[in-house]
Enzyme design. Sequence first.
Site, PDB file in Angstrom:
ATOM      1  N   GLU A  54       0.855  -1.189  -0.023  1.00 47.47           N
ATOM      2  CA  GLU A  54      -0.020  -0.189  -0.025  1.00 47.47           C
ATOM      3  C   GLU A  54       0.834   1.433  -0.042  1.00 47.47           C
ATOM      4  O   GLU A  54       1.937   1.289   0.662  1.00 47.47           O
ATOM      5  CB  GLU A  54      -0.831   0.063   1.171  1.00 47.47           C
ATOM      6  CG  GLU A  54      -2.010  -1.016   1.309  1.00 47.47           C
ATOM      7  CD  GLU A  54      -2.995  -1.028   0.059  1.00 47.47           C
ATOM      8  OE1 GLU A  54      -2.899  -0.146  -0.696  1.00 47.47           O
ATOM      9  OE2 GLU A  54      -3.532  -2.188  -0.187  1.00 47.47           O
ATOM     10  N   PHE A  56       1.763   5.711   0.046  1.00 46.93           N
ATOM     11  CA  PHE A  56       1.833   6.695   1.036  1.00 46.93           C
ATOM     12  C   PHE A  56       0.363   7.106   1.449  1.00 46.93           C
ATOM     13  O   PHE A  56       0.182   7.541   2.478  1.00 46.93           O
ATOM     14  CB  PHE A  56       2.629   7.824   0.068  1.00 46.93           C
ATOM     15  CG  PHE A  56       2.938   8.988   1.447  1.00 46.93           C
ATOM     16  CD1 PHE A  56       3.404   8.748   2.518  1.00 46.93           C
ATOM     17  CD2 PHE A  56       2.628  10.264   0.939  1.00 46.93           C
ATOM     18  CE1 PHE A  56       3.661   9.751   3.422  1.00 46.93           C
ATOM     19  CE2 PHE A  56       2.708  11.346   1.626  1.00 46.93           C
ATOM     20  CZ  PHE A  56       3.306  11.211   3.161  1.00 46.93           C
ATOM     21  N   LEU A 288      -1.424  13.279 -12.230  1.00 45.74           N
ATOM     22  CA  LEU A 288      -1.706  12.450 -13.316  1.00 45.74           C
ATOM     23  C   LEU A 288      -0.763  11.162 -12.598  1.00 45.74           C
ATOM     24  O   LEU A 288       0.506  11.171 -12.507  1.00 45.74           O
ATOM     25  CB  LEU A 288      -0.672  13.107 -14.463  1.00 45.74           C
ATOM     26  CG  LEU A 288      -1.220  12.593 -15.903  1.00 45.74           C
ATOM     27  CD1 LEU A 288      -2.996  12.655 -16.096  1.00 45.74           C
ATOM     28  CD2 LEU A 288      -0.661  13.507 -16.670  1.00 45.74           C
ATOM     29  N   PHE A 385      -3.760   9.696  -3.802  1.00 46.47           N
ATOM     30  CA  PHE A 385      -3.085  10.667  -4.044  1.00 46.47           C
ATOM     31  C   PHE A 385      -3.685  11.952  -4.430  1.00 46.47           C
ATOM     32  O   PHE A 385      -3.785  13.121  -3.629  1.00 46.47           O
ATOM     33  CB  PHE A 385      -2.107  10.468  -5.076  1.00 46.47           C
ATOM     34  CG  PHE A 385      -0.753  11.495  -5.085  1.00 46.47           C
ATOM     35  CD1 PHE A 385      -1.117  12.842  -5.570  1.00 46.47           C
ATOM     36  CD2 PHE A 385       0.460  11.135  -4.639  1.00 46.47           C
ATOM     37  CE1 PHE A 385       0.211  13.617  -5.578  1.00 46.47           C
ATOM     38  CE2 PHE A 385       1.777  11.981  -4.815  1.00 46.47           C
ATOM     39  CZ  PHE A 385       1.341  13.305  -5.074  1.00 46.47           C
TER      40      PHE A 385
HETATM   41  O1  GFB Z   1       0.083   7.935  -2.851  1.00 46.15           O
HETATM   42  P1  GFB Z   1      -0.449   6.787  -3.518  1.00 46.15           P
HETATM   43  O2  GFB Z   1      -0.397   5.499  -2.733  1.00 46.15           O
HETATM   44  O3  GFB Z   1      -1.862   6.989  -4.298  1.00 46.15           O
HETATM   45  O4  GFB Z   1       0.737   6.584  -4.684  1.00 46.15           O
HETATM   46  P2  GFB Z   1      -2.602   5.754  -5.224  1.00 46.15           P
HETATM   47  C1  GFB Z   1       1.855   5.671  -4.891  1.00 46.15           C
HETATM   48  C2  GFB Z   1       3.089   6.521  -4.822  1.00 46.15           C
HETATM   49  O5  GFB Z   1       3.339   7.167  -6.039  1.00 46.15           O
HETATM   50  C3  GFB Z   1       3.043   7.728  -4.088  1.00 46.15           C
HETATM   51  C4  GFB Z   1       3.896   8.324  -6.323  1.00 46.15           C
HETATM   52  O6  GFB Z   1       3.327   7.801  -2.673  1.00 46.15           O
HETATM   53  C5  GFB Z   1       4.069   8.636  -4.585  1.00 46.15           C
HETATM   54  O7  GFB Z   1       5.600   8.240  -4.506  1.00 46.15           O
HETATM   55  N1  GFB Z   1       3.092   9.217  -6.854  1.00 46.15           N
HETATM   56  C6  GFB Z   1       2.164   9.023  -7.470  1.00 46.15           C
HETATM   57  C7  GFB Z   1       3.586  10.475  -7.110  1.00 46.15           C
HETATM   58  N2  GFB Z   1       1.619  10.239  -7.939  1.00 46.15           N
HETATM   59  C8  GFB Z   1       2.653  11.132  -7.520  1.00 46.15           C
HETATM   60  C9  GFB Z   1       2.792  12.688  -8.206  1.00 46.15           C
HETATM   61  O8  GFB Z   1       1.722  13.315  -8.719  1.00 46.15           O
HETATM   62  N3  GFB Z   1       3.944  13.265  -7.564  1.00 46.15           N
HETATM   63  C10 GFB Z   1       4.765  12.444  -7.059  1.00 46.15           C
HETATM   64  N4  GFB Z   1       5.931  13.025  -6.894  1.00 46.15           N
HETATM   65  N5  GFB Z   1       4.828  11.362  -6.819  1.00 46.15           N
HETATM   66  C11 GFB Z   1      -2.331   3.410  -5.286  1.00 46.15           C
HETATM   67  C12 GFB Z   1      -1.416   2.638  -4.074  1.00 46.15           C
HETATM   68  O9  GFB Z   1      -1.809   4.538  -5.491  1.00 46.15           O
HETATM   69  O10 GFB Z   1      -2.218   2.703  -6.516  1.00 46.15           O
HETATM   70  C13 GFB Z   1      -1.672   1.438  -4.104  1.00 46.15           C
HETATM   71  O11 GFB Z   1      -1.666   3.111  -2.639  1.00 46.15           O
HETATM   72  C14 GFB Z   1      -1.606   0.743  -5.702  1.00 46.15           C
HETATM   73  O12 GFB Z   1      -0.829   0.610  -3.307  1.00 46.15           O
HETATM   74  C15 GFB Z   1      -2.497   1.460  -6.453  1.00 46.15           C
HETATM   75  O13 GFB Z   1      -0.236   0.770  -5.907  1.00 46.15           O
HETATM   76  C16 GFB Z   1      -2.641   0.856  -7.752  1.00 46.15           C
HETATM   77  O14 GFB Z   1      -3.844   5.764  -4.786  1.00 46.15           O
HETATM   78  O15 GFB Z   1      -2.387   6.762  -6.491  1.00 46.15           O
END
Ligand code: GFB
Length: 424
Positions: A54, A56, A288, A385
């Site tokens: 999972e 952040f 994005l 995010f």
């Molecule tokens: O925050 P996050 O869990 O949201 O995204 P989702 C995962 C990681 O992707 C973040 C990077 O901790 C960031 O390191 N990341 C995503 C970004 N978008 C950005 C951005 O715009 N800028 C930067 N700097 N980094 C879920 C995950 O992600 O997606 C689940 O929590 C699984 O585990 C799923 O992988 C498919 O909800 O988008």
Amino acid sequence: MTRNLPQNHLFKFILLIVFVYCNYGEDYCHVNSQCGQNSNSKDRYLLYDVNPPEGFNLRRDVYMRFAILAHKLQQSKKEELKNVKLVLPPWSHLFHWKYNAEPEQIPWGLFFNVDSLKRFAPVIEMYEFFDAINRTYSVQIDEVYVLQHFKHMFETGNFEDKMKVEKCAQNYQINYFFYKNITSNNVKCLSYHGPATKLSQLLLKSSAKTILLHHAEVALHDMFGDRIYWKCRRSMRFNRELQKIALDFRKKFLNSSDELDETLLPENWEDETPKRNAKGGPYLGVHLRRRDFLRGRAHQVPSINSITDQITTLLKKLNLLQVFIATDADEDEYREIVKNIPYKTLRFTPNSKTKKRIKDGDVAIIDQIICSHARYFIGTYESTFSFRIQEEREILGFPTDTTFNCFCKENTECPQPSVWKIVY
Ligand code: GFB
């Protein structure tokens, strides 16, 4: 050596050895002994960890479920509950982040304002936990529960709140936050359905001083979007240094500041309903999500050409001349996306001064802060995010139509995000 010492020196030497030994003894704790500065205190420690893949922003949501539990326990009249401290799990080996071979165990203070978290709930950093129990060499967690869903819950549709110690559904690996000196010889699986606050029943029954809940994401929110939810969410202020880096970037490249954008918050903003008069900086904020979303959610993710079109159309419609893009796309893909956008395009990358200090988690937060101050925001469907940016914009008081928007996959119905407004 001591053979040649005069007798009174020998006596002094023995005294010194005894003195050093006694004092060292205070620092040293045998695993089973009761020692440490808090060994006699009534404090109990609740630790939790989340399913390793999972990311952040889901972890931030799980934190809220447990912070709300800790907040409510603190108000309890029962001695066993009111002294529970919630231990913040260090950020280690996150699936989406680059790291060296050694786990980083980043404390929460590098991302968040921990004083602000503490004003809401009795939380402590992992290093404070180590200090409190003073188990310098080894920590044996008294009770570990791996939370799991009830076996047939989804098939039967029986979603009643309950918990029961049962056989483990699989062989769960517990990494104890990548600390080699944390263990437990008391690990059970707890089938669970219900809000995190229901875990007070477990804490009440148990006399353990230290409890670790693994797969804590199985426990749900008490109430999504009520007054306590937003109080907790507001307490998750970002670390001041990261806020300053984001503000400097906004000022330097986007002609944006809190005074100009009308995003200044009142002194006691933590309890206030937003007035919804935030204007935001003169730019479009975009989140994005690419990378694993391209594989796992291919049916929802738009093509690069479609993204370019959607951004260009929006800029035209909103009469804006610049777009800030937060994305996990690599540099090549980013260049592909922006090359046909006929407006000023920006992305945050650490400069040579901040490069050493600013890692993936910090860039993610800075991206989120900049997006949350934009005049208009468009995010990625079902990305946590993007959800966190939407919440931040609610706290800042933006009109909802500038916040709850997401990209469309070409030739689909294009569902938009639910509008989770602050109404308290
Ligand atoms: O925050 P996050 O869990 O949201 O995204 P989702 C995962 C990681 O992707 C973040 C990077 O901790 C960031 O390191 N990341 C995503 C970004 N978008 C950005 C951005 O715009 N800028 C930067 N700097 N980094 C879920 C995950 O992600 O997606 C689940 O929590 C699984 O585990 C799923 O992988 C498919 O909800 O988008």
